[in-house]
Write an enzyme that holds these catalytic residues in place. Structure first.
Site, PDB file in Angstrom:
ATOM      1  NE  ARG A 100      -4.166   1.721   1.027  1.00  0.00           N
ATOM      2  CZ  ARG A 100      -5.185   2.018   0.234  1.00  0.00           C
ATOM      3  NH1 ARG A 100      -5.210   1.606  -1.029  1.00  0.00           N
ATOM      4  NH2 ARG A 100      -6.201   2.701   0.684  1.00  0.00           N
ATOM      5  CB  THR A 128      -9.228  -0.869  -7.475  1.00  0.00           C
ATOM      6  OG1 THR A 128      -9.164   0.301  -6.682  1.00  0.00           O
ATOM      7  CG2 THR A 128      -8.585  -2.022  -6.746  1.00  0.00           C
ATOM      8  CB  SER A 155      -7.086  -0.424   1.383  1.00  0.00           C
ATOM      9  OG  SER A 155      -7.540  -1.146   0.269  1.00  0.00           O
ATOM     10  N   GLY A 174     -13.785  -1.650  -6.926  1.00  0.00           N
ATOM     11  CA  GLY A 174     -15.127  -1.167  -6.574  1.00  0.00           C
ATOM     12  C   GLY A 174     -15.185  -0.350  -5.301  1.00  0.00           C
TER      13      GLY A 174
HETATM   14  N1  GLY Z   1      -8.428   2.825  -3.375  1.00  0.00           N
HETATM   15  C1  GLY Z   1      -9.318   1.755  -3.180  1.00  0.00           C
HETATM   16  C2  GLY Z   1      -9.091   1.024  -1.912  1.00  0.00           C
HETATM   17  O1  GLY Z   1      -7.957   0.927  -1.475  1.00  0.00           O
HETATM   18  O2  GLY Z   1     -10.008   0.530  -1.322  1.00  0.00           O
END
Ligand code: GLY
Length: 553
Positions: free
Chosen positions: A91, A364, A435, A456
């Site tokens: 991340r 994503t 996230s 999503g």
């Molecule tokens: N940016 C989408 C997530 O990390 O949930």
């Protein structure tokens, strides 16, 4: 005689424990055929499932720039047949200059800064994360895994209808930044279906990474990123890039109807929401209720409502939230308590006094891999928005994320418009934003049964949950598990989002129970592999991308 039989049985058990269950037809499922084919070729050459995932992810960065990336981050869940499952958290991290009030201008929340400025760019994790996964479980040379991506970037590829339409839709945004417009248009005009997209700067960046992945964090690529951020009020500095590390985390584990659930730990909320909801649902006979029935949708929505409420209250980057009560949230006893609060035919009410949600960000992408030995990888990664910040790093040819938009808006900022100001997910130096990504592997009797995941935004855990229910409770094959109309509840706003395909009678019955409904055309884009009778069965979701890719080993 009995002793000999016992000995024979013990021997057979020992041999079967050593022999990994094999799978006919390893495969790769991703959002793009060319990327899946890159991964499948790696499997054919004897690469591991992680090798294939890495090659697919790099190829997606070229052929699916909306979400495939070098400049973003994500999570890779691996379950090799000959070792323990692992989870690489790559991340994005907030730079050292980040702070909880960074999205405020003169004390007022500044939406554009939060989501559309270079200040919203997190230190990208993808290159370091893919390298770490390869270092642990790769078999083929690192450089080999980047070959398909380099070739696709250097020689170009013919745009599909989806790819051309997606790029054309973004053209007004690309026009705001010359180098991005140059890369994704034909002299400022939209690229069309069948046009060749060549990305030379991206090819050169990939070549440098193939020689030494550290180039991204300390070499020429790093210098290109730093020049851009310095010139445009970005916050990332050389020390931030040099300090970036992927984190190897304990896989979040649960059990559902005798199956082992392997899922994403914080800083994703995906695993917590998924496992907590599954624990609640285990107490109901969903099969008897039937797929898409009012009872099944009601119960799953109520389970999600409760799991999402806990997400909001407790979850954030574990390095900054040492007291997240995950053991309790994921216990069967707690699920039992929550079940006790669900009425079989009446909607609960989400306490509206706390806060509502920020708007969801759409892009994503997910890829699923299984090889012939039965090793599996489930990988979800992202740029946050579609095409991230919608600007490439000049000279480097890849798009930057705007992931720091996943942090809360600011301390005490909670209001009815959807801003959140609770502490666990406020920005801070080195912190990773919370996230919803939810890469999943489901294991039955020691062998992989299901690999699943989806884009999503906040709806990701719901989409993944439904692929599990469709397979486990409703006995669907991979295709049906992906195609069946979806729904989503996230506590607040207090309503069920349903896909237009959900039966009218079910919608009417849910309304009669007191549920508010909102209808969307499509939810998510799941990429699923199901193993039945030793045969891998893949299903690429056609909701967003009609030519999603599935490629066999
Ligand atoms: N940016 C989408 C997530 O990390 O949930």
């Amino acid at each position: 005689m009995r002793n000999r039989l016992l000995l024979f049985l013990l021997l057979a058990l020992a041999i079967s424990a050593q022999t990994p269950p094999s799978v006919k037809g390893g495969m790769v499922v991703s959002q793009e055929r060319l990327a899946s084919e890159a991964g499948a070729q790696v499997l054919r050459e004897g690469g591991s499932a992680v090798d294939a995932a890495v090659a697919t992810a790099f190829a997606l960065a070229v052929v699916h720039p909306a979400a495939g990336n070098l400049g973003g981050g994500g999570f890779l869940l691996s379950r090799p047949v000959d070792g323990p499952p692992s989870f690489v958290d790559f991340r994005e991290a907030a730079p050292g200059a980040a702070g909880p009030r960074m999205w405020l201008k003169a004390g007022v929340y500044d939406e554009a800064r939060h989501h559309r400025s270079l200040a919203s760019v997190g230190v990208p994790g993808t290159v370091a994360g893919l390298h770490e996964a390869w270092r642990r479980e790769g078999r083929l040379p690192w450089a080999r895994l980047l070959h398909p991506a380099i070739r696709l970037a250097r020689e170009g590829f013919l745009l599909s209808e989806n790819q051309a339409a997606s790029l054309a839709e973004q053209l007004p945004e690309f026009r705001k930044h010359g180098p991005t417009l140059a890369q994704f248009s034909r002299d400022g005009l939209p690229l069309r279906t069948g046009d060749r997209l060549v990305q030379r700067d991206l090819a050169r960046t990939l070549v440098r990474i193939s020689k030494d992945w550290r180039d991204f964090y300390r070499g020429r690529t790093a210098r290109l990123i730093l020049r851009d951020t310095r010139e445009n009020a970005g916050l990332i500095r050389a020390a931030d890039l040099a300090a970036y590390r992927p984190v190897l985390r304990e896989v979040l584990r649960g059990r559902y109807r005798g199956l082992e659930v392997l899922a994403a730990p914080p800083p994703s909320s995906g695993g917590q929401v998924l496992i907590e909801a599954l624990n609640i649902l285990e107490g109901y006979d969903l099969r008897a209720a039937g797929a898409g029935s009012p009872a099944a949708v009601h119960l799953a929505s109520e389970a999600l409502r409760r799991a999402f409420a806990d997400r909001a209250r407790f979850l954030g980057d574990p390095a900054f939230n040492l007291d997240m009560p995950l053991d309790r949230l994921l216990s069967k006893a707690y699920a039992g308590e929550l079940r006790g609060t669900i009425e079989p035919d009446r909607a609960s009410v989400s306490a509206p006094d706390r806060f509502t949600w920020p708007r969801d960000r759409p892009d994503t992408t997910h890829l699923s891999v299984i090889d012939r030995r039965g090793s599996a990888v489930s990988l979800t990664y992202t740029l946050e928005d579609s095409y991230g910040l919608k600007r490439i790093v000049p000279g480097a040819g890849f798009l930057l994320n705007n992931e720091l938009g996943d942090f809360n808006g600011g301390p005490g900022l909670t209001d009815a418009t959807g801003l959140i100001g609770t502490p666990p997910n406020l920005a801070g130096p080195g912190k990773r934003p919370l996230s919803s990504m939810c890469p999943l592997i489901l294991v039955k009797d020691g062998a992989v049964l299901l690999v699943s995941g989806s884009p999503g935004g906040r709806s990701i855990p719901s989409t993944v949950l439904e692929t599990v229910l469709n397979v486990v409770d409703f006995g669907m094959d991979a295709r049906a598990a992906v195609d069946t109309p979806r729904f989503h509840h996230q506590w607040l706003p207090d309503r069920i989002q349903v896909e237009a395909g959900l039966a009218e009678a079910t919608r009417a019955a849910l309304k009669a129970m007191g549920h508010d409904l909102s209808v969307v055309k499509k939810q998510g884009c799941a990429q699923v592999i199901l193993v039945r009778d030793g045969q891998a069965e893949g299903a690429a979701d056609s909701r967003r991308w009609a030519d999603s890719g599935l490629a066999a080993e």
